[in-house]
Each structure stands twice: as C-alpha cells, then as structure tokens.
Design a protein around this motif. Structure first.
Motif, PDB file in Angstrom:
ATOM      1  N   ALA B  14       0.835  -1.209   0.000  1.00  0.00           N
ATOM      2  CA  ALA B  14       0.000   0.000   0.000  1.00  0.00           C
ATOM      3  C   ALA B  14       0.866   1.253   0.000  1.00  0.00           C
ATOM      4  CB  ALA B  14      -0.928  -0.008   1.219  1.00  0.00           C
ATOM      5  N   ALA B  15       1.962   1.231   0.782  1.00  0.00           N
ATOM      6  CA  ALA B  15       2.847   2.409   0.849  1.00  0.00           C
ATOM      7  C   ALA B  15       3.501   2.663  -0.502  1.00  0.00           C
ATOM      8  CB  ALA B  15       3.906   2.201   1.936  1.00  0.00           C
ATOM      9  N   THR B  18       0.776   4.040  -2.909  1.00  0.00           N
ATOM     10  CA  THR B  18       0.446   5.432  -2.593  1.00  0.00           C
ATOM     11  C   THR B  18       1.554   6.370  -3.048  1.00  0.00           C
ATOM     12  OG1 THR B  18      -0.863   4.704  -0.711  1.00  0.00           O
ATOM     13  CG2 THR B  18      -0.164   7.018  -0.717  1.00  0.00           C
ATOM     14  N   ARG B  21       1.519   6.740  -6.837  1.00  0.00           N
ATOM     15  CA  ARG B  21       0.437   7.625  -7.289  1.00  0.00           C
ATOM     16  C   ARG B  21       0.786   9.089  -7.064  1.00  0.00           C
ATOM     17  NH1 ARG B  21      -4.739   5.050  -7.030  1.00  0.00           N
ATOM     18  NH2 ARG B  21      -4.444   2.853  -6.665  1.00  0.00           N
ATOM     19  N   GLU B  22       1.286   9.395  -5.842  1.00  0.00           N
ATOM     20  CA  GLU B  22       1.612  10.787  -5.522  1.00  0.00           C
ATOM     21  C   GLU B  22       2.670  11.321  -6.485  1.00  0.00           C
ATOM     22  OE1 GLU B  22       0.790  10.394  -0.690  1.00  0.00           O
ATOM     23  OE2 GLU B  22       2.813  10.848  -1.440  1.00  0.00           O
ATOM     24  N   ALA B  41       7.966   6.264  -0.012  1.00  0.00           N
ATOM     25  CA  ALA B  41       7.229   5.217   0.709  1.00  0.00           C
ATOM     26  C   ALA B  41       7.896   4.847   2.026  1.00  0.00           C
ATOM     27  CB  ALA B  41       7.089   3.976  -0.175  1.00  0.00           C
ATOM     28  N   ALA B  62       0.417  -0.414  -9.335  1.00  0.00           N
ATOM     29  CA  ALA B  62      -0.184   0.653  -8.520  1.00  0.00           C
ATOM     30  C   ALA B  62      -1.397   1.262  -9.197  1.00  0.00           C
ATOM     31  CB  ALA B  62       0.862   1.740  -8.242  1.00  0.00           C
ATOM     32  N   ASP B  66      -6.972   1.762 -11.215  1.00  0.00           N
ATOM     33  CA  ASP B  66      -7.658   3.035 -11.443  1.00  0.00           C
ATOM     34  C   ASP B  66      -8.368   3.046 -12.791  1.00  0.00           C
ATOM     35  OD1 ASP B  66      -6.520   3.724  -9.126  1.00  0.00           O
ATOM     36  OD2 ASP B  66      -5.347   5.405  -9.895  1.00  0.00           O
TER      37      ASP B  66
END
Lengths: 194, 194
Positions: B14-15, B18, B21-22, B41, B62, B66
């Motif tokens: 998950a890290a 995320t 994505r960022e 991360a 990742a 989406d």
C-alpha cells in the motif's frame, strides 16, 4: 573545403529519415538513439541537432507522414466514402513498426511542443480528410446539416486504434472491425438529421 | 530484530502504491523512478524489487486498478446500459494524471510480459463488463444473437481514448462524445440482428 563525402542539404534530411525508419524497424522505438541514426545516415550528430532538438522530434519528423492518409477520392456516397476512409486509417495505423505509434504518443504527451506539432500535422491532415467526406455528403444532399467533424473523427479512428494498441486484438480481424466502424458511423450520421 | 520503523507486509504494498500515485501526479510518468518511490514510501529499493522487476511493473501494479470500471448494474435496457458503460469508461480514462495512460501504454508495447498482464487485467476486466451488458440484452430479448464482444468493446472504448489521447480534443466536450458513442453503438447492435 571537403565535407568528407557526407550528403548535403535536402539529402541530409532524407538520409536521416531513412536511417531513423530502418533503425526503428530493427531496434524498436525505445532503443533508437540520435547516435545510431547519425552513424547509419553517415552524418554528424550536429547535423541532426541543427534540424531536431530531441530524438523525439527527429523520429516525429521522419515518421508522422507514414501515419497520414493519402486522401479520399469521391466514392459516390457517404457509406462508400466512410468505408474507404476506415480502410485508409487501418493501413496508416497497421503499417508502422511495432511499438512506434504508442512510443510516439507517449512522447507527444510528455512534450507540449511536440503535442502542438502532432495536432497541427497528423491530426490536422486526417481531420481534413474527415471534413472533406462530410462536406461531400452535404453537397450530395445525403446529410441536411454538417455533422461535428471531431466527433466523427473519433468514431472512425478510435475503435481501430483501440483494436491494435489497447485491446491487442488479432490484426487479421481488422477488416471486420473496419466494416463495423464504417457502417456504425454512417448509420449514426444519417440517423442524426432533422 | 528491528525493521527501522518501515511498514511491513501488506502495508508495504500500500505504501509503494500510494507513493507511486503521488509522484506520478507530481512529476509525470517519465520522471518517476524506483528510487523516488522508495524514498517517498519509506522502504528500501530492495523491498520494491522483491515485488516488481521493473519501474513499469511497479507503476502498472499501482495504477491499473484506477483504469478498471466499477461494474455495470442493470439499467433496464441495452441503450441505458451502454450509456452507463460509456460514462464509466470516460471516468476511468480521464481520472489518471496527465501522461500516465500514454506512458503506460508505450511500456506495455515495449515489454511482452507487461502486455500479457495488461490484457489479463485491464482488458479482461473491462471486457467482462461489456460481455455482461450484451448478455443482459440477449436475456431481455432486445438482441436475438450475442454480438462480438471485442468489436463492441472497441466501438465503446476507442472513440473516448482517441478524443483524450490522440486527437487532444477538449475534455469538457466528453459527455457529448460519450452520448454519441453510446447511441451509435446501440443502433449498430440493434440494427445488426437477423
């Protein structure tokens, strides 16, 4: 003053474009470098950088014309014109070496200057073909009003691009898809009249 | 044995997702690196390379979700189902950060293993939604025979992709295009019955 046997003027453009095409076919989009194109073309890197500021610009100049349609002679009806236009779009998208179209597209999205050139050359030339077909249908009296050329363009080009580059479907079935696209678009345009 | 405060197990996945994505939103697809994702991360590069063999695999893992549709509840008719499906496709393609979809697509075409995963995940999930809509129309008696799902998928997805990523048209006009796509596809399917 000698130029060491290097090609001059317009011939340099042609030598660079030919070398770029050959290397794209042999190596794939990601592996082609300005160094390799200069070596294959028998020109210095400086000759390339005087013409193109990046590798992407060089490849774009060499290849965008391959994606352009050769034109759409009057086939007698909107249905026949759309069938011919979809066949031309199929030929333009299935001709270039594997990976070239997606690679070029990613570079276009990473560089606003290249995106502007892409729209003014590739998109503009293909849009002109779409507009010509629509204008002819209006002139023949098949359409009472001129449909939106951008929407029509997306309806024709999109499914063929998706088949080859998004869905990775069998290219042998492209003629079937092209027929479905031409018929669906013709029906949509002919139904959407006042 | 201490792990230096680094997140463990599923939380590492998950890290990494995320952080990817960022950074994609901040830097764009071409600029994101495994080093930067690891730093953001709070994990070591080795933790990433244990999960993903390349930067492209990391970003794919990742972000491919989406692009997936959330599903297509029965809207009561083929026309209504297709309208809902095109709206979902618009949302999935216009959501990701600029450049991500074309960048991912170029990488998919440069790597056969990634292409196989792309087809089995993104294409497969979206195709299942298309097939479900077609099966419902057959069950309702709207369609006498089951249309080709691949062709239907290309007719729905292609024009929306082309609008955003090939023609670089105004995203504000996407709802108009989506309506045209849904109507044209419904008419094509309903007309092509014995």
């Amino acid at each position: 003053m000698t130029r060491g046997g290097r090609p001059r003027d317009g011939r340099v453009d042609a030598a660079i474009a030919t070398a770029a095409r050959e290397l794209l076919a042999e190596l794939g989009y990601a592996q082609v470098t300005v160094d390799a194109v200069a070596a294959r073309a028998g020109v210095g890197k400086a000759a390339i950088y005087r013409r193109h500021s990046t590798k992407q610009e060089m490849i774009f100049a060499a290849l965008v014309h391959d994606l352009e349609l050769s034109g759409t002679p009057d086939a007698g009806s909107l249905r026949a014109d759309l069938a011919a236009l979809t066949r031309e779009i199929v030929a333009s998208l299935s001709g270039p070496p594997a990976g070239l179209v997606p690679g070029l597209l990613a570079d276009v999205h990473a560089d606003p200057a290249l995106a502007a050139r892409f729209v003014s050359t590739f998109v503009g030339a293909e849009r002109a073909c779409v507009s010509e077909v629509l204008d002819r249908a209006v002139a023949r009296g098949e359409l009472a009003h001129r449909p939106d050329a951008a929407v029509t363009h997306a309806l024709l080009l999109g499914p063929i691009f998706a088949w080859l580059f998004l869905l990775l479907e069998d290219p042998a079935r492209l003629p079937t898809l092209a027929t479905a696209v031409a018929v669906a678009t013709a029906n949509a345009l002919l139904a959407d009249q006042p």
